[in-house]
Design a protein around this motif. Structure first.
Motif, PDB file in Angstrom:
ATOM      1  N   PRO A 164       0.792  -1.230   0.000  1.00 38.94           N
ATOM      2  CA  PRO A 164       0.000   0.000   0.000  1.00 38.94           C
ATOM      3  C   PRO A 164       0.823   1.278   0.000  1.00 38.94           C
ATOM      4  O   PRO A 164       0.334   2.330  -0.394  1.00 38.94           O
ATOM      5  N   THR A 165       2.088   1.230   0.458  1.00 36.78           N
ATOM      6  CA  THR A 165       2.902   2.439   0.553  1.00 36.78           C
ATOM      7  C   THR A 165       3.892   2.590  -0.597  1.00 36.78           C
ATOM      8  O   THR A 165       4.693   3.526  -0.593  1.00 36.78           O
ATOM      9  N   SER A 166       3.841   1.715  -1.592  1.00 41.48           N
ATOM     10  CA  SER A 166       4.815   1.786  -2.682  1.00 41.48           C
ATOM     11  C   SER A 166       4.396   2.825  -3.719  1.00 41.48           C
ATOM     12  O   SER A 166       3.218   3.174  -3.858  1.00 41.48           O
ATOM     13  N   GLU A 167       5.387   3.309  -4.481  1.00 44.13           N
ATOM     14  CA  GLU A 167       5.109   4.274  -5.534  1.00 44.13           C
ATOM     15  C   GLU A 167       4.276   3.649  -6.658  1.00 44.13           C
ATOM     16  O   GLU A 167       3.451   4.319  -7.277  1.00 44.13           O
ATOM     17  N   ASP A 168       4.496   2.379  -6.918  1.00 40.52           N
ATOM     18  CA  ASP A 168       3.715   1.701  -7.952  1.00 40.52           C
ATOM     19  C   ASP A 168       2.232   1.679  -7.600  1.00 40.52           C
ATOM     20  O   ASP A 168       1.366   1.843  -8.467  1.00 40.52           O
ATOM     21  N   THR A 169       1.945   1.477  -6.319  1.00 41.90           N
ATOM     22  CA  THR A 169       0.551   1.490  -5.866  1.00 41.90           C
ATOM     23  C   THR A 169      -0.072   2.858  -6.088  1.00 41.90           C
ATOM     24  O   THR A 169      -1.247   2.968  -6.466  1.00 41.90           O
ATOM     25  N   THR A 170       0.695   3.920  -5.846  1.00 43.04           N
ATOM     26  CA  THR A 170       0.209   5.274  -6.076  1.00 43.04           C
ATOM     27  C   THR A 170      -0.208   5.469  -7.528  1.00 43.04           C
ATOM     28  O   THR A 170      -1.273   6.019  -7.825  1.00 43.04           O
ATOM     29  N   ILE A 171       0.635   4.990  -8.446  1.00 42.02           N
ATOM     30  CA  ILE A 171       0.337   5.122  -9.871  1.00 42.02           C
ATOM     31  C   ILE A 171      -0.928   4.356 -10.235  1.00 42.02           C
ATOM     32  O   ILE A 171      -1.797   4.839 -10.971  1.00 42.02           O
ATOM     33  N   VAL A 172      -1.046   3.127  -9.697  1.00 43.88           N
ATOM     34  CA  VAL A 172      -2.234   2.322  -9.966  1.00 43.88           C
ATOM     35  C   VAL A 172      -3.488   3.018  -9.434  1.00 43.88           C
ATOM     36  O   VAL A 172      -4.526   3.079 -10.111  1.00 43.88           O
TER      37      VAL A 172
END
Length: 410
Positions: free
Chosen positions: A216-224
């Motif tokens: 939940p805290t990863s940058e990839d999750t932010t993009i998704v």
């Protein structure tokens, strides 16, 4: 990129840079919310004739505003646990009373000034919506928390839900000079809410599936998250829903699936922060381009005052049994003063739906939005200070830890 496209892109890039700098300096040295700096830069450029976005909003300007609102409302929805209302149902009563009294008071006051029924009806709906964007930005900057903060965010989120549902449904009948039958209005509103709820459920489901495999805290999750919010919001209009409403309902549903308190601003990251700054600059720039004149000044003042009084009276009158004192209910009403992006979006949609009616709505709504955005941000800050739920931001709060006063890099 052609020369005609390069110039607006350069203007927006420089404008965002200046807004971010002014917002930082405003908080660091003047101890006022960053949003005041953002909005002031937008207002000045708007009054100076900045033409980076056309009015009414369309194309990329409209998409960016809707995306910025969607991100803010998604976060607001994700902070609204429905389980809370089972234990404290009076909050829903308080919310409904606040929105209804605001609508009725604004409608009656503007009708008394002799404005046409379609104009008054649209302005009354716009008046219902407070600004989750302003409130949550100030709360984030001041790291505020407490019962007044939580209640203000909940009520602001709910009255935004009401305004978007009714306002979007009203677009189909804005040209009607007579009162729309109650049943027809309810059916139209239910249709908007239903479509938005289905798409919001789709958004929550997709994010739930993604979060099973992603940190939940990863940058990839932010993009998704940003991509899915934008995609589901883009589907709203073609199916008769509301893009911001889809994000709001998606956040609420996701909160029920994942009740743990994730730190949404950190997860959404810098991209969301840039969208937020862009949204405030765009709102104030558009609002400042209104046809300011003495002929509408009285209506603007009346709407601001009546709206503020309606929210204050309704919250105090229904405060008993809601879990906070009457004094705190009074403070909460002050936090509901700001109007910003949602009100601007509704105003722009009314202009597109009917230029004649919409232009009259915009002549009054745009000055109200700009004044309440600027004054409201300051008032929200004062409320959070006076209730003890926030401390004054440190002058060096934005500096790296090793550069703050009294610190070192070791």
């Amino acid at each position: 990129m052609s020369g005609s496209q390069a110039l607006p892109a350069l203007e927006w890039a420089l404008l965002l840079a200046v807004a971010a700098l002014v917002g930082h300096l405003a908080q660091r040295y003047a101890r006022i919310p960053k949003i005041v700096g953002y909005a002031a830069v937008g207002a000045i450029t708007g009054m100076a004739g900045f033409t980076g976005a056309a009015w009414p909003l369309q194309g990329i300007g409209l998409f960016l505003l809707e995306l910025g609102i969607a991100v803010v409302l998604f976060e607001a929805g994700a902070r609204l646990p429905l389980r809370w209302f089972r234990h404290n149902p009076m909050v829903l009563v308080q919310s409904a009373a606040e929105s209804l009294l605001t609508f009725v008071a604004a409608f009656a006051a503007l009708r008394a000034l002799g404005l046409d029924f379609p104009v008054v009806r649209a302005l009354a709906v716009i008046a219902v919506a407070a600004s989750p964007a302003v409130l949550m930005r100030v709360v984030s900057d001041l790291r505020a928390s407490g019962p007044v903060t939580d209640r203000a965010i909940a009520l602001t989120t709910l009255n935004t839900l009401y305004a978007l549902t009714i306002g979007t449904a009203m677009l189909r009948s804005i040209d009607r000079a007579d009162a729309v039958p109650l049943v027809a209005s309810m059916v139209a509103s239910a249709s908007v809410l239903g479509v938005s709820l289905l798409l919001g459920g789709l958004l929550a489901g997709l994010l739930t599936a993604a979060l099973r495999y992603m940190n939940p805290t990863s940058e990839d999750t932010t993009i998704v998250m940003l991509a899915l919010i934008g995609a589901c919001a883009a589907l709203a209009a073609p199916f008769g829903g509301s893009a911001p409403l889809v994000a709001l309902l998606g956040g609420i549903l996701l909160k029920q699936i994942h009740p743990r308190p994730w730190v949404w601003p950190r997860q959404l990251g810098t991209a969301a922060s840039m969208l937020t700054i862009l949204m405030f600059v765009l709102v104030s720039s558009m609002a400042a381009q209104a046809d300011w004149n003495l002929g509408i000044a009285w209506a603007v003042v009346v709407l601001i005052v009546v709206r503020a009084l309606a929210k204050m009276i309704s919250l105090v009158a229904t405060g008993i049994g809601t879990g906070i004192s009457l004094k705190k209910s009074l403070w909460v009403s002050g936090a509901l003063l700001p109007m910003s992006s949602v009100a601007l979006l509704l105003t722009s949609q009314f202009v597109v739906a009917s230029h004649t009616i919409g232009s009259q709505v915009a002549n009054i709504a745009l000055p109200v939005i700009l004044v309440t955005e600027l004054l409201g941000a300051v008032l929200v800050t004062t409320v959070l200070y006076r209730t003890g739920e926030a401390g004054k931001p440190r002058p060096d709060a934005d500096l790296p830890s090793g550069e703050r006063s009294g610190g070192n890099a070791s």
